[in-house]
Motif scaffolding. Structure first.
Motif, PDB file in Angstrom:
ATOM      1  N   THR A 121      33.589  -9.777 -12.820  1.00 40.03           N
ATOM      2  CA  THR A 121      33.302 -11.157 -13.220  1.00 40.03           C
ATOM      3  C   THR A 121      33.826 -11.500 -14.611  1.00 40.03           C
ATOM      4  O   THR A 121      34.473 -12.538 -14.774  1.00 40.03           O
ATOM      5  N   PRO A 122      33.602 -10.666 -15.641  1.00 36.96           N
ATOM      6  CA  PRO A 122      34.171 -11.032 -16.943  1.00 36.96           C
ATOM      7  C   PRO A 122      35.703 -11.034 -16.952  1.00 36.96           C
ATOM      8  O   PRO A 122      36.318 -11.783 -17.710  1.00 36.96           O
ATOM      9  N   ARG A 125      36.650 -14.362 -15.518  1.00 36.71           N
ATOM     10  CA  ARG A 125      36.381 -15.397 -16.525  1.00 36.71           C
ATOM     11  C   ARG A 125      37.471 -15.396 -17.591  1.00 36.71           C
ATOM     12  O   ARG A 125      37.933 -16.449 -18.025  1.00 36.71           O
ATOM     13  N   GLU A 126      37.909 -14.196 -17.996  1.00 35.71           N
ATOM     14  CA  GLU A 126      38.972 -14.094 -19.005  1.00 35.71           C
ATOM     15  C   GLU A 126      40.287 -14.673 -18.484  1.00 35.71           C
ATOM     16  O   GLU A 126      41.005 -15.359 -19.204  1.00 35.71           O
ATOM     17  N   ALA A 130      37.027 -19.906 -16.724  1.00 34.96           N
ATOM     18  CA  ALA A 130      35.898 -20.560 -16.054  1.00 34.96           C
ATOM     19  C   ALA A 130      34.960 -19.497 -15.480  1.00 34.96           C
ATOM     20  O   ALA A 130      35.310 -18.333 -15.374  1.00 34.96           O
ATOM     21  N   ALA A 131      33.779 -19.951 -15.097  1.00 39.15           N
ATOM     22  CA  ALA A 131      32.774 -19.043 -14.540  1.00 39.15           C
ATOM     23  C   ALA A 131      33.055 -18.791 -13.061  1.00 39.15           C
ATOM     24  O   ALA A 131      32.624 -19.543 -12.200  1.00 39.15           O
ATOM     25  N   TRP A 132      33.790 -17.739 -12.768  1.00 35.87           N
ATOM     26  CA  TRP A 132      34.118 -17.336 -11.404  1.00 35.87           C
ATOM     27  C   TRP A 132      33.326 -16.087 -11.054  1.00 35.87           C
ATOM     28  O   TRP A 132      33.072 -15.249 -11.912  1.00 35.87           O
TER      29      TRP A 132
END
Length: 146
Positions: A121-122, A125-126, A130-132
């Motif tokens: 997840t991070p 996001r990187e 966005a928050a994926w």
């Protein structure tokens, strides 16, 4: 000691009475379930032979089977969606806005651009800003349906 191939071959030629005896030996004195046919009994015993020699199911598989059994007992609906299990050394490649991004699966997480991450997840996001969901971004999970 008799080899596994010979043990399996012997099971295939045993009479029902011999299979019941072997069942009791393999299952700590318990009798073979009523109605269990010869074919299924010999297959179950073959599994026990192989399990004894090669090892049984992994703890994760045993937990999954236990979870499914509990679901069945609680209402009969089984959630058999399988989680994707990634082996260390696997490379995940995702193209984003024309650029390829590669993530290496490690024993204890993931490596992306020479940095260690505990989850995907991070990394997602990187890459996106966005928050994926990391697993969803890398195609390991489908979209959720309402």
């Amino acid at each position: 000691m008799i080899g596994i191939d010979n043990q399996l071959a012997e099971l295939a030629t045993m009479s029902p009475a011999q299979l019941r005896t072997e069942w009791r030996k393999a299952h700590k004195g318990r009798t073979m379930p009523a109605g269990l046919g010869r074919d299924l009994a010999s297959r179950a015993l073959a599994w026990r032979v192989q399990e004894r020699i090669s090892g049984g199911l992994t703890p994760a598989t045993l937990r999954q089977l236990s979870r499914l059994a509990q679901q069945l007992e609680n209402g009969g609906e089984l959630d058999i969606a399988r989680e994707v299990r990634l082996k260390p050394g696997t490379r995940l490649v995702r193209h984003w806005h024309g650029e390829p991004y590669t993530v290496l699966v490690l024993e204890d997480g993931f490596q992306f651009q020479d940095r260690h991450y505990r989850s995907l997840t991070p990394i997602a996001r990187e890459i996106t800003g966005a928050a994926w969901s990391g697993p969803r971004f890398f195609g390991l999970k489908g979209p959720t349906h309402a």
